[in-house]
Scaffold this active site. Sequence first.
Site, PDB file in Angstrom:
ATOM      1  N   GLN A 136       5.873 -26.213  82.060  1.00  0.00           N
ATOM      2  CA  GLN A 136       4.631 -25.483  81.706  1.00  0.00           C
ATOM      3  C   GLN A 136       4.292 -25.381  80.182  1.00  0.00           C
ATOM      4  OE1 GLN A 136       5.602 -21.036  82.979  1.00  0.00           O
ATOM      5  NE2 GLN A 136       3.633 -20.947  81.745  1.00  0.00           N
ATOM      6  N   HIS A 164       7.796 -17.351  82.977  1.00  0.00           N
ATOM      7  CA  HIS A 164       7.630 -15.838  82.412  1.00  0.00           C
ATOM      8  C   HIS A 164       8.255 -15.737  81.124  1.00  0.00           C
ATOM      9  CE1 HIS A 164       5.738 -15.366  86.241  1.00  0.00           C
ATOM     10  NE2 HIS A 164       7.164 -15.038  86.921  1.00  0.00           N
ATOM     11  N   GLU A 182       0.213 -13.493  85.286  1.00  0.00           N
ATOM     12  CA  GLU A 182       0.827 -12.520  86.050  1.00  0.00           C
ATOM     13  C   GLU A 182       2.378 -12.094  85.783  1.00  0.00           C
ATOM     14  OE1 GLU A 182       2.895 -13.590  89.511  1.00  0.00           O
ATOM     15  OE2 GLU A 182       3.588 -14.468  87.533  1.00  0.00           O
ATOM     16  N   ASP A 183       2.907 -11.122  86.221  1.00  0.00           N
ATOM     17  CA  ASP A 183       4.185 -10.894  85.940  1.00  0.00           C
ATOM     18  C   ASP A 183       4.395 -10.483  84.171  1.00  0.00           C
ATOM     19  OD1 ASP A 183       5.168 -10.901  88.546  1.00  0.00           O
ATOM     20  OD2 ASP A 183       6.017 -12.774  88.282  1.00  0.00           O
TER      21      ASP A 183
END
Length: 134
Positions: free
Chosen positions: A8, A33, A58-59
Amino acid sequence: ISIRIGDQSDPVFLQSVIDEFGVPDIVLDDGSHQQDHVFDTFKFLYPKLGYSGVYMVEDLHCSYWESHKGSVTDPNTFMNRSKNWLDQLNTQHTDQIVPDPLLKDTFSMSFYDSIAVFEKGQPFVKNTIWSGGQ
């Protein structure tokens, strides 16, 4: 449904996805993350979103975890960057804030438990609304 697997934080991979599918209207970052990955992905994809695009991460509780290169005091976690970016929505009201070009088209930001949402749009609309001598 199409699935592409890649790093990513790799701009070549991200660009190949855009080349194949076009510029996204919505991005939901549910990646590694790792704090550097989250920011690198945001830095690459967010400016590419079109008008009224939505970018969600998110997270974000991982911003506090050392295992994900996070810390409450590290200014480079995505959560701490986001806290600082909140001021960017108000740059037209003060000369004390230097605008961040990354957020120049941000109309709103919303925060929930472990989630940040950035909405693109025309920030100058706020100036029109508030231009009555305020």
